[in-house]
Design a protein around this motif. Sequence first.
Motif, PDB file in Angstrom:
ATOM      1  N   ALA A 114       0.839  -1.205   0.000  1.00 11.43           N
ATOM      2  CA  ALA A 114       0.000   0.000   0.000  1.00 11.43           C
ATOM      3  C   ALA A 114       0.874   1.255   0.000  1.00 11.43           C
ATOM      4  CB  ALA A 114      -0.930   0.002   1.210  1.00 11.43           C
ATOM      5  N   TYR A 115       1.956   1.231   0.765  1.00 12.95           N
ATOM      6  CA  TYR A 115       2.895   2.353   0.803  1.00 12.95           C
ATOM      7  C   TYR A 115       3.516   2.566  -0.583  1.00 12.95           C
ATOM      8  CZ  TYR A 115       7.235   4.881   1.815  1.00 12.95           C
ATOM      9  OH  TYR A 115       8.284   5.763   1.787  1.00 12.95           O
ATOM     10  N   ALA A 116       3.910   1.479  -1.255  1.00 15.01           N
ATOM     11  CA  ALA A 116       4.492   1.586  -2.600  1.00 15.01           C
ATOM     12  C   ALA A 116       3.486   2.212  -3.572  1.00 15.01           C
ATOM     13  CB  ALA A 116       4.947   0.216  -3.105  1.00 15.01           C
ATOM     14  N   ALA A 117       2.218   1.850  -3.446  1.00 14.71           N
ATOM     15  CA  ALA A 117       1.182   2.432  -4.304  1.00 14.71           C
ATOM     16  C   ALA A 117       1.052   3.935  -4.043  1.00 14.71           C
ATOM     17  CB  ALA A 117      -0.155   1.729  -4.078  1.00 14.71           C
ATOM     18  N   LEU A 118       1.111   4.331  -2.782  1.00 17.53           N
ATOM     19  CA  LEU A 118       1.045   5.757  -2.445  1.00 17.53           C
ATOM     20  C   LEU A 118       2.253   6.506  -3.006  1.00 17.53           C
ATOM     21  CD1 LEU A 118      -0.188   8.181  -0.923  1.00 17.53           C
ATOM     22  CD2 LEU A 118       1.133   7.432   1.081  1.00 17.53           C
TER      23      LEU A 118
END
Length: 159
Positions: A114-118
Amino acid sequence: MTFFKTFLFTLLVPCTVTIWIPARLLAAEQLRSGGQFGVLRAGGLLLMCLGAAIYLQCAWDFTFTGKGTPAPIDPPKELVARGLYRYTRNPMYVGVLSVLLGEAWWWAAKELLAYAALVALLFYCFVILYEEPVLRRQFGAAYEKYCQTVPRWLGRRRV
């Protein structure tokens, strides 16, 4: 001096994005375990190493070909269109995202995914809203021609 500034920027920004913040997102228990090495997890390690190599190659090109740094406050003075920049206009971002995806894979951590997507969304917005307009003003027709032949992210090279 430019090499030192690139090194300092790398420690402050990419290392924060790929090391410090992910470590804060993972549970202490996950970090202590070190992940479990296995054939499936090896792909994550490979992706992390590939991403780091991509970033370092791009930082080198910015420093020695572009005569600047990856930092927006001290950008390259010359358009860098060699090396990995022949295949994508943003390989440095691709490298950082590869490290993050490799970490998510290695740790099997949805929070890192999720952090990588952000981070990918923030990179996209930064490129569209700031970086490309600045490069168009700075390099003019040379940058326009570059945009016509090299894709923004990954994909086929336009002819």
